[in-house]
Structures are given as C-alpha cells and as structure tokens.
Design an enzyme around this catalytic site. Structure first.
Site, PDB file in Angstrom:
ATOM      1  N   LEU A  93      10.118 -20.973  -4.608  1.00 23.20           N
ATOM      2  CA  LEU A  93       9.156 -20.013  -4.043  1.00 23.20           C
ATOM      3  C   LEU A  93       7.828 -20.042  -4.805  1.00 23.20           C
ATOM      4  O   LEU A  93       7.811 -20.037  -6.036  1.00 23.20           O
ATOM      5  CB  LEU A  93       9.733 -18.587  -4.127  1.00 23.20           C
ATOM      6  CG  LEU A  93       8.778 -17.471  -3.671  1.00 23.20           C
ATOM      7  CD1 LEU A  93       8.621 -17.474  -2.156  1.00 23.20           C
ATOM      8  CD2 LEU A  93       9.258 -16.100  -4.146  1.00 23.20           C
ATOM      9  N   HIS A 142       2.349   3.135  -8.963  1.00 19.18           N
ATOM     10  CA  HIS A 142       2.121   1.708  -9.230  1.00 19.18           C
ATOM     11  C   HIS A 142       3.277   1.119 -10.025  1.00 19.18           C
ATOM     12  O   HIS A 142       3.713  -0.004  -9.790  1.00 19.18           O
ATOM     13  CB  HIS A 142       0.807   1.510  -9.987  1.00 19.18           C
ATOM     14  CG  HIS A 142      -0.394   1.996  -9.234  1.00 19.18           C
ATOM     15  ND1 HIS A 142      -0.571   1.748  -7.891  1.00 19.18           N
ATOM     16  CD2 HIS A 142      -1.475   2.722  -9.621  1.00 19.18           C
ATOM     17  CE1 HIS A 142      -1.714   2.294  -7.494  1.00 19.18           C
ATOM     18  NE2 HIS A 142      -2.275   2.899  -8.530  1.00 19.18           N
ATOM     19  N   ASP A 146       0.830  -1.210   0.000  1.00 22.27           N
ATOM     20  CA  ASP A 146       0.000   0.000   0.000  1.00 22.27           C
ATOM     21  C   ASP A 146       0.866   1.263   0.000  1.00 22.27           C
ATOM     22  O   ASP A 146       1.985   1.260   0.513  1.00 22.27           O
ATOM     23  CB  ASP A 146      -0.916  -0.022   1.240  1.00 22.27           C
ATOM     24  CG  ASP A 146      -2.080   0.949   1.111  1.00 22.27           C
ATOM     25  OD1 ASP A 146      -2.352   1.418  -0.011  1.00 22.27           O
ATOM     26  OD2 ASP A 146      -2.709   1.241   2.145  1.00 22.27           O
TER      27      ASP A 146
END
Ligand code: IPE
Ligand code: IPE
Ligand code: MG
Length: 253
Positions: free
Chosen positions: A144, A50, A33
């Site tokens: 991962l 972004h 955020d």
C-alpha cells in the site's frame, strides 16, 4: 508511551472484506473531517478530536491494505488550515510525528510505503524529519502507498505546476505543442499516481475544500455524516462496496 497495537498483524477474515474484488478502486482519497465537532460533542478540546482521528488513520490504512488498494491519499492538513489558532496548527503538525512514532515499525513490517504531497518546505523541522525518515525507510516497499496530503492545496499545486511549465517552456525543455493532460499531470505533486477512483468525505460536509481538484475530475464521490473519529474500517468497506456498484461513464454511455 502509547501502547503498541498490531497494525496489520491479524489479517481480518475474508468474510469481513468486500466479497468481490472486481471493480475495486486503485486509489482512494479521503477528506478526514469532523474531528473538532466530535470533540465538541464530548465537551473536549478540538485537539482531542484530532488525537482520536489519528487512530482511525491506522484502521483505515489497514483496511485499505487488506482490500488490495494501491494508494490511499489522506488529507491531513490543508494550505487553508493555517488560518486556525496557532495552538491547533501546532498540534495538527505534531501528529505525523506521533503517528509515525507509534506505527512506522508496523508499516515497514507490512510493506507499506509512506509518501506525502503538498508543500513541505514550510513545515516545522520535527514534522519534516519524521516524514522524511518514514519515506526513506519505506521507499523500497511495494505494498500500500500511504500518501499524506500535508500542507496541500490544489490551487497552490496548480500554480506551482504552471510556473514550472512556463520555466520549462522558456528553457526549451518543453514545447507548448506537447502540453496535454498527461504532461500537466506530471507537473503536479501526484505526478506518478493514478487519479483517485473514489473520494470519501466524512462529517456531512459536501465540498472539496481545495483537495485534488485536477485529479478528481472523474472520481466517484462518497459522503457520510459520520465524524472522522467515529469512522471505522467497516464504514470504509461500505464505501468500497458502494463504489463497486457505480457505473463510471466518463461522458460516454
Ligand atoms: C478535520 O477535522 C481535521 C483537519 C482539518 C485537519 P476538523 O478539525 O476540520 O473538524 P471540524 O470540521 O471542525 O469538526
Ligand atoms: C479539509 O477540512 C481539510 C482537511 C481535512 C485536512 P476543513 O475542515 O479544513 O475544510 P472546510 O473548512 O470545512 O472546507
Ligand atoms: Mg472541518
């Protein structure tokens, strides 16, 4: 064309990693955020935040892989984010394709598996195609698990699970007596994942914003004022180190 940056190529010196591998979280979830505020502070449009945040995803994925974390779940787009201006929504939904265009080869090279949670049915085709391509090219990898929450909302997820449970009970595929926490968990998007051990949220907000409400019942929470585009692998490792000091009691003593 963006420059290709080695993803996991130079494994960082172990001195940079959390020194103690004991007590590492298996699953870390992140609410990324603060992109908009980061851009605003610089007099830039929100989408610049972004874009900057996208490269942080790569750095944090790399740090997670090097710290032997099994699953990294990143909140990329919520079911509430449709409320944003169309131009911003469109930009956010173009980022998975852009990210994978740049980094998929290195993800593959480094044995990372890409997955998503959320309702993908309503995503634009170009987003779906890029994500499906990444999933199919990495499905055999066992390093991962890089899990993007894309058009994800916890309440929607629970409603869908409840509907499916009701349908299965109706069809006698499930009996109500069998219903317990494990069974409910299997009906969620996260069905085969362990619950997050650690939930990180950046930007100073301290709320869950409809993220993994069932799954985070006993997660350790870690908040920082740092805005997502300013978040670094070092900050991520700090969160891991702090987690390692926590004592999880699960209601016991
Ligand atoms: C997080 O940054 C990115 C997404 C929600 C997709 P924001 O866009 O929420 O940035 P702020 O919170 O407005 O600063
Ligand atoms: C949560 O951030 C969603 C994502 C990070 C994708 P938001 O910025 O949308 O959440 P609120 O509005 O602050 O709760
Ligand atoms: Mg926000």
């Amino acid at each position: 064309m963006s420059m290709k940056i080695p993803f996991f190529k130079q494994k960082e010196s172990k001195a940079n990693e959390t020194s103690d591998s004991d007590n590492m979280p298996r699953h870390v979830a992140v609410i990324m955020d603060g992109n908009g505020r980061w851009a605003k502070k610089r007099g830039l449009p929100r989408i610049a935040g972004h874009k900057a945040g996208m490269d942080v995803v790569r750095d944090v994925a790399k740090a997670a892989a090097n710290s032997d974390i099994e699953t990294l779940t990143l909140y990329a787009f919520s079911t509430e984010n449709w409320r944003r201006p169309t131009s911003e929504v469109n930009y956010l939904l173009s980022l998975p394709k852009e990210f994978l265009h740049i980094y998929l080869p290195e993800l593959i090279e480094n044995n990372v598996r890409v997955e998503t949670i959320g309702d993908s049915t309503v995503l634009p085709d170009h987003t779906k195609d890029a994500v499906n391509d990444a999933k199919s090219k990495t499905m055999m990898n066992d390093g991962l698990l890089l899990n993007f929450a894309l058009n994800y909302g916890s309440r929607y997820e629970m409603i869908e699970a409840i509907k499916q449970i009701a349908a299965d009970v109706d069809d006698s595929a499930l009996s109500l007596d069998e219903l317990d926490e494990d069974v409910v968990s299997r009906y969620l998007y996260t069905n085969n994942l362990s619950d997050p051990d650690l939930l990180i949220r950046t930007s100073g907000e301290q709320r869950l914003s409809n993220f993994l409400l069932w799954q985070c019942a006993y997660s350790e929470l870690w908040f920082t004022d740092i805005l997502w585009p300013d978040f670094t692998a070092d900050t991520f490792r700090q969160a891991l180190t702090d987690y390692q000091q926590r004592k999880r009691r699960y209601g016991g003593v």
